[in-house]
Design an enzyme around this catalytic site. Structure first.
Site, PDB file in Angstrom:
ATOM      1  N   ASP A 174       6.624   1.720   1.852  1.00 59.03           N
ATOM      2  CA  ASP A 174       7.529   0.605   1.531  1.00 59.03           C
ATOM      3  C   ASP A 174       7.498   0.290   0.030  1.00 59.03           C
ATOM      4  O   ASP A 174       7.688  -0.855  -0.392  1.00 59.03           O
ATOM      5  CB  ASP A 174       7.222  -0.652   2.367  1.00 59.03           C
ATOM      6  CG  ASP A 174       5.799  -1.163   2.159  1.00 59.03           C
ATOM      7  OD1 ASP A 174       5.023  -0.497   1.457  1.00 59.03           O
ATOM      8  OD2 ASP A 174       5.471  -2.233   2.703  1.00 59.03           O
ATOM      9  N   ASP A 179      -4.887   0.914  -2.404  1.00 63.75           N
ATOM     10  CA  ASP A 179      -3.731   1.763  -2.125  1.00 63.75           C
ATOM     11  C   ASP A 179      -3.640   2.980  -3.038  1.00 63.75           C
ATOM     12  O   ASP A 179      -2.822   3.874  -2.819  1.00 63.75           O
ATOM     13  CB  ASP A 179      -2.445   0.930  -2.234  1.00 63.75           C
ATOM     14  CG  ASP A 179      -2.413  -0.176  -1.194  1.00 63.75           C
ATOM     15  OD1 ASP A 179      -2.730   0.112  -0.032  1.00 63.75           O
ATOM     16  OD2 ASP A 179      -2.097  -1.323  -1.554  1.00 63.75           O
ATOM     17  N   ASN A 204       7.124  -5.365  -3.215  1.00 64.09           N
ATOM     18  CA  ASN A 204       7.009  -4.050  -3.865  1.00 64.09           C
ATOM     19  C   ASN A 204       8.377  -3.517  -4.271  1.00 64.09           C
ATOM     20  O   ASN A 204       9.377  -3.938  -3.704  1.00 64.09           O
ATOM     21  CB  ASN A 204       6.337  -3.072  -2.894  1.00 64.09           C
ATOM     22  CG  ASN A 204       4.843  -3.326  -2.849  1.00 64.09           C
ATOM     23  OD1 ASN A 204       4.242  -3.683  -3.852  1.00 64.09           O
ATOM     24  ND2 ASN A 204       4.242  -3.157  -1.673  1.00 64.09           N
ATOM     25  N   CYS A 246      -1.268  -8.097  -6.112  1.00 66.32           N
ATOM     26  CA  CYS A 246      -1.514  -7.203  -4.989  1.00 66.32           C
ATOM     27  C   CYS A 246      -2.901  -7.585  -4.476  1.00 66.32           C
ATOM     28  O   CYS A 246      -3.574  -8.418  -5.074  1.00 66.32           O
ATOM     29  CB  CYS A 246      -1.489  -5.767  -5.483  1.00 66.32           C
ATOM     30  SG  CYS A 246      -1.494  -4.523  -4.169  1.00 66.32           S
ATOM     31  N   HIS A 247      -3.335  -6.998  -3.366  1.00 64.57           N
ATOM     32  CA  HIS A 247      -4.707  -7.316  -2.942  1.00 64.57           C
ATOM     33  C   HIS A 247      -5.548  -6.061  -2.764  1.00 64.57           C
ATOM     34  O   HIS A 247      -6.607  -6.103  -2.153  1.00 64.57           O
ATOM     35  CB  HIS A 247      -4.708  -8.170  -1.681  1.00 64.57           C
ATOM     36  CG  HIS A 247      -3.670  -7.747  -0.692  1.00 64.57           C
ATOM     37  ND1 HIS A 247      -2.889  -8.620  -0.006  1.00 64.57           N
ATOM     38  CD2 HIS A 247      -3.258  -6.520  -0.305  1.00 64.57           C
ATOM     39  CE1 HIS A 247      -2.052  -7.952   0.764  1.00 64.57           C
ATOM     40  NE2 HIS A 247      -2.264  -6.683   0.605  1.00 64.57           N
TER      41      HIS A 247
HETATM   42  N1  LIG Z   1       1.905  -7.224  -3.113  1.00 62.07           N
HETATM   43  C1  LIG Z   1       1.302  -7.121  -1.913  1.00 62.07           C
HETATM   44  O1  LIG Z   1       0.114  -7.386  -1.830  1.00 62.07           O
HETATM   45  C2  LIG Z   1       2.060  -6.681  -0.672  1.00 62.07           C
HETATM   46  C3  LIG Z   1       1.398  -6.408   0.530  1.00 62.07           C
HETATM   47  C4  LIG Z   1       2.167  -6.043   1.658  1.00 62.07           C
HETATM   48  C5  LIG Z   1       3.545  -5.954   1.554  1.00 62.07           C
HETATM   49  N2  LIG Z   1       4.140  -6.206   0.346  1.00 62.07           N
HETATM   50  C6  LIG Z   1       5.591  -6.145   0.159  1.00 62.07           C
HETATM   51  O2  LIG Z   1       6.174  -7.365   0.574  1.00 62.07           O
HETATM   52  C7  LIG Z   1       7.533  -7.145   0.922  1.00 62.07           C
HETATM   53  C8  LIG Z   1       7.833  -7.665   2.320  1.00 62.07           C
HETATM   54  O3  LIG Z   1       7.323  -6.807   3.321  1.00 62.07           O
HETATM   55  P1  LIG Z   1       7.442  -7.125   4.876  1.00 62.07           P
HETATM   56  O4  LIG Z   1       6.885  -5.970   5.611  1.00 62.07           O
HETATM   57  O5  LIG Z   1       6.908  -8.473   5.143  1.00 62.07           O
HETATM   58  O6  LIG Z   1       9.047  -7.133   5.048  1.00 62.07           O
HETATM   59  P2  LIG Z   1       9.944  -7.957   6.041  1.00 62.07           P
HETATM   60  O7  LIG Z   1      11.261  -7.288   6.052  1.00 62.07           O
HETATM   61  O8  LIG Z   1       9.237  -8.137   7.335  1.00 62.07           O
HETATM   62  O9  LIG Z   1      10.032  -9.399   5.373  1.00 62.07           O
HETATM   63  C9  LIG Z   1      10.725  -9.626   4.208  1.00 62.07           C
HETATM   64  C10 LIG Z   1      11.620 -10.855   4.335  1.00 62.07           C
HETATM   65  O10 LIG Z   1      12.560 -10.815   3.260  1.00 62.07           O
HETATM   66  C11 LIG Z   1      13.792 -11.305   3.747  1.00 62.07           C
HETATM   67  N3  LIG Z   1      14.894 -10.820   2.914  1.00 62.07           N
HETATM   68  C12 LIG Z   1      15.496  -9.633   2.925  1.00 62.07           C
HETATM   69  N4  LIG Z   1      16.468  -9.585   1.997  1.00 62.07           N
HETATM   70  C13 LIG Z   1      16.451 -10.775   1.376  1.00 62.07           C
HETATM   71  C14 LIG Z   1      17.232 -11.306   0.330  1.00 62.07           C
HETATM   72  N5  LIG Z   1      18.207 -10.600  -0.248  1.00 62.07           N
HETATM   73  N6  LIG Z   1      16.961 -12.573  -0.089  1.00 62.07           N
HETATM   74  C15 LIG Z   1      15.983 -13.284   0.511  1.00 62.07           C
HETATM   75  N7  LIG Z   1      15.232 -12.806   1.510  1.00 62.07           N
HETATM   76  C16 LIG Z   1      15.467 -11.578   1.947  1.00 62.07           C
HETATM   77  C17 LIG Z   1      13.862 -10.789   5.153  1.00 62.07           C
HETATM   78  O11 LIG Z   1      14.797 -11.521   5.924  1.00 62.07           O
HETATM   79  C18 LIG Z   1      12.436 -10.928   5.610  1.00 62.07           C
HETATM   80  O12 LIG Z   1      12.228 -12.153   6.248  1.00 62.07           O
HETATM   81  C19 LIG Z   1       7.723  -5.643   0.797  1.00 62.07           C
HETATM   82  O13 LIG Z   1       8.261  -5.355  -0.481  1.00 62.07           O
HETATM   83  C20 LIG Z   1       6.328  -5.093   0.899  1.00 62.07           C
HETATM   84  O14 LIG Z   1       6.231  -3.824   0.281  1.00 62.07           O
HETATM   85  C21 LIG Z   1       3.418  -6.569  -0.743  1.00 62.07           C
END
Ligand SMILES: NC(=O)c1ccc[n+]([C@@H]2O[C@H](COP(=O)([O-])OP(=O)(O)OC[C@H]3O[C@@H](n4cnc5c(N)ncnc54)[C@H](O)[C@@H]3O)[C@@H](O)[C@H]2O)c1
Ligand SMILES: NC(=O)c1ccc[n+]([C@@H]2O[C@H](COP(=O)([O-])OP(=O)(O)OC[C@H]3O[C@@H](n4cnc5c(N)ncnc54)[C@H](O)[C@@H]3O)[C@@H](O)[C@H]2O)c1
Lengths: 473, 473
Positions: free
Chosen positions: A119, A256, A153, A174-175
């Site tokens: 992702d 990661d 991400n 990030c974690h």
């Molecule tokens: N930095 C970190 O530590 C970390 C860890 C895990 C995941 N992530 C990232 O977090 C993000 C979310 O992952 P997820 O698995 O929860 O996804 P997800 O699709 O389950 O959740 C994301 C949310 O964003 C919303 N969304 C989509 N398009 C949108 C828009 N244009 N405007 C506003 N909201 C919108 C969706 O409706 C959903 O509720 C991904 O980019 C993932 O890679 C980051």
């Protein structure tokens, strides 16, 4: 401090948002904060709002909530904007990956040396990068003093893009670095000093010492190649890949980073299994990712059930039991998650809320942050986001000195950051010859026709999805 | 200046050495110079000595010659050391290429993105790099004030290695930039200003203007994609590859840069033919290289005949006719070569002798030189050799200001220089895991077993050939 306003974009990313709200409840100095929940999915948003309010009540905390479908409204007047949205959702990830695979690009065209996290697209995610910029530009316009906290991400490309294009106050979080604990456990130390540095999903253990100054790498290597049977697809910190990367690059890869290796470990499912372990072959194989998505879905379902129980008048702890009764095989992870959320003495592993507290209340704390390099890591370009350790107190960042060996720079970080810059240039210029150029150098490419075909099919979809975000309110 | 001593290492590289000696004969201020011819091939050396003396007599010049099989003797007391040797010769190139091909590496493992020139090995040529260092260290010991002029390939890696490891006075020279003339001819200008910059075999036309300041790129593009039928495998400056690279990178690639493209143009013979033209598919296909080697061999044979005729008492011009009678189909190139060598008004295209004259006699001239970057090209590391334009007068270099667009830096020069640094680290550390790492990312690699096998077969040969050079006197 009164009247703090924190917006969560993509608040429907329920686990993440729960952690943020739970952390806020446990930070007395952030009492009174107004939390704006924004998402485009009304149902998810509503479910989460119910839970957030109940969680707040459970802790007897003082937080106010608002929900909105509008980015503008969410950002207006915010002090902090946390972005965890995934434009296009997992559906989009699946779609572009499937098109890639149709033309012979196993795991999709975004899977590249040093970038295999499923992702973490950087070539086909013009929608996501457009959303980053859109949020940042709205901040510039409507809340120019706000901090933008990047959770979504790709954090490396996102932090680089937003910081260089808009200059707003920004940190990516990030974690991954918490995996250092796995190494500490392995060598049996509780009290130790550590440091990581690199780029997001490409961080390296630059310091690992006991309090009395003993280099714990010496202990670590005693366990080299210890047989490893992963408990989940993500259990790779002690996999053969990690040891092999350590031997190649000279430092231990953390979190990661172990997923972000080269085609050596990712060539096909069989190779992935050999290196990341059976039965999944790591988180980013077709099997590992299926496992992850089914976990995500299970959690989303549980949250729905949870929210429904709460709406029906149950209190949180009862609601929790309702879920567990309905899904008796609910995983350990879910149980732990709930237990942690409800434990007043435990903060989550997300750095966002402690960071806000450090900034707002001048509480000095150590973080691992993603910010533009500007000399922090010598040998890398200034205009690329690096992930480094820093103490934060008020708006002051005190970066730890860091020195990365040439080996890590020249064999990992430079090629990785080159890819990031190239991906960003493709996004900014929409110059398909450049995307072609990346694919022409891809080991999976057999002919220029293959390149043309996959781009021909992806391009209109990428444009259309970008447009959707552009037109979003 | 009296008592100038110039050594040519690998003087048996006859065409090159003939040009150097002919140029020396035509430089009145270098009269009296002592030329030391060094080679490990006694017969070639002897043949060349005969011709060199005759050439000198022909011009009525005052040069003294010595020949030696010993590097030490050649370098002792030298003012300039020109290295044109190819350790292992073409036989070695053939051998390592064949081993690569046996394991599925078309054109050998050294063929890599941005590095396809067949006699420009940087992964398997530990013998050649050892020779570079050996010469440089002997200079340090025996002639610490001498200039080391690098003609032998790889000039990029060689100049980087020697300059960073020994710090002696050094320049690398190539003649690729003369291809700018092909572009001038195309657009029909005689009087123009030009500049190139980049790295050896990776240079870009950063300036192309008429005297009155008109940007000649505008003229150039009018001829884009003009049908091109190559007259030799090396006739690629106006090939479809050059135009395609121009479109991708935004500047025109000059000289051997056109050969140093990506797998897009080199995937297999068919692809090479499509891009570089029929019948050869460019200089670096199996057909193009065969053509080149047969030309080289023909020239070597002619030089032998030539030398024999001279030894039998013929004067140069007669000897030339003897050769032409013996080989009536002698190529145009040979005829032109001889004509130029004997023409008192024409200098060769090699920059070495004019450079020596500029240094020794403070004759200000413009050169295209390979030297450590140290800020000359912003965005590239300081410790990598770049190829740039400079005026030389005495020991003073006046480098032209140069600015390369981000596109060329990030899509070509950075990946190319990363490869150079990685290749040098493999050479210096003999860490086979690093060589493995390069091959694991190679598009031709299908399995780790393939990587292991090809390295297993190459490694002892590479070591043995390096040892030979180490033990050389
Ligand atoms: N930095 C970190 O530590 C970390 C860890 C895990 C995941 N992530 C990232 O977090 C993000 C979310 O992952 P997820 O698995 O929860 O996804 P997800 O699709 O389950 O959740 C994301 C949310 O964003 C919303 N969304 C989509 N398009 C949108 C828009 N244009 N405007 C506003 N909201 C919108 C969706 O409706 C959903 O509720 C991904 O980019 C993932 O890679 C980051
Ligand atoms: N910079 C340029 O403009 C340019 C142009 C063309 C070729 N080259 C390079 O010049 C080099 C020579 O090419 P060539 O085709 O003439 O090769 P060649 O094999 O015909 O000639 C090289 C000479 O080096 C001698 N030699 C080999 N090992 C030696 C050693 N250990 N010590 C001393 N002498 C030794 C050989 O006996 C031979 O006479 C190659 O590296 C080639 O890539 C450079």
């Amino acid at each position: 401090m009164a009247n703090l306003r924190i917006s969560i974009i993509g608040a429907g990313s329920a686990v993440f948002s729960m952690r943020i709200v739970s952390d806020l409840c446990k930070m007395p100095k952030l009492s009174g904060t107004e939390v704006v929940l924004m998402d485009i999915d009304e149902e998810r948003l509503e479910n989460f709002l119910v839970l957030a309010r109940e969680l707040t009540e459970f802790f007897g905390a003082n937080l106010k909530f608002e929900k909105t479908l509008s980015l503008r409204k969410a950002i207006e007047g915010a002090d902090f904007v946390i972005n965890t949205a995934l434009a296009g959702g997992h559906e989009y990830l699946n779609k572009v990956r499937a098109i890639g695979e149709k033309y012979g690009y196993y795991r999709g065209i975004d899977a590249q040396n040093y970038n295999f996290v499923t992702d973490y697209l950087n070539l086909t995610n013009w929608n996501q990068m457009t959303l980053f910029l859109k949020i940042a530009n709205l901040i510039k316009e409507l809340a120019p003093n706000a901090w933008y906290l990047q959770a979504a991400n790709p954090v490396l490309e996102g932090t680089t893009l937003v910081s260089t294009e808009t200059g707003i106050k920004m940190v990516g979080f990030c974690h991954g670095h918490f995996s250092v604990e796995t190494l500490a456990e392995l060598v049996g130390v509780k009290d130790y000093e550590w440091q990581v540095a690199g780029v997001n999903h490409g961080i390296w253990l630059t310091k690992f010492e006991s309090r009395d100054g003993k280099n714990l790498y010496e202990e670590l290597v005693k366990y080299a190649d210890k047989p490893h049977k992963p408990s989940t697809p993500f259990d790779d910190q002690l996999s053969p890949v990690a040891w092999d990367m350590y031997r190649t690059y000279g430092l231990f890869p953390i979190g990661d980073t172990v997923r972000n290796s080269t085609w050596k470990y990712h060539r096909n499912l069989e190779t992935k299994k050999r290196w990341y372990g059976e039965p999944w072959g790591g988180a980013d194989s077709e099997l590992g990712w299926e496992w992850y998505v089914s976990q995500l879905n299970a959690v989303v379902n549980m949250i729905e059930l949870f929210a429904k129980a709460v709406k029906n008048g149950q209190k949180l702890t009862n609601a929790k039991d309702v879920v567990l009764n309905a899904i008796p095989h609910a995983s350990e992870e879910w149980k732990n998650l709930i237990a942690d959320l409800l434990d007043p003495s435990k903060l989550s592993r997300e750095q966002h809320v402690p960071f806000i507290d450090s900034v707002v209340n001048s509480e000095r704390r150590r973080f691992v942050v993603n910010v533009l390099n500007n000399g922090k890591i010598k040998g890398l370009d200034d205009d690329i986001a690096v992930e480094v350790c820093a103490y934060v107190e008020g708006e002051k960042f005190e970066f730890e000195e860091v020195s990365l060996p040439k080996r890590v720079l020249e064999w990992y970080l430079k090629p990785r950051t080159l890819l990031a810059k190239q991906a960003l240039e493709v996004f900014k210029t929409k110059n398909l010859k450049l995307l072609e150029d990346i694919l022409e150098r891809d080991p999976r490419t057999k002919s220029s026709e293959q390149v043309r075909k996959v781009i021909d099919e992806l391009y209109p979809i990428m444009l259309k999805e970008q447009k959707k975000v552009e037109e979003q309110e």
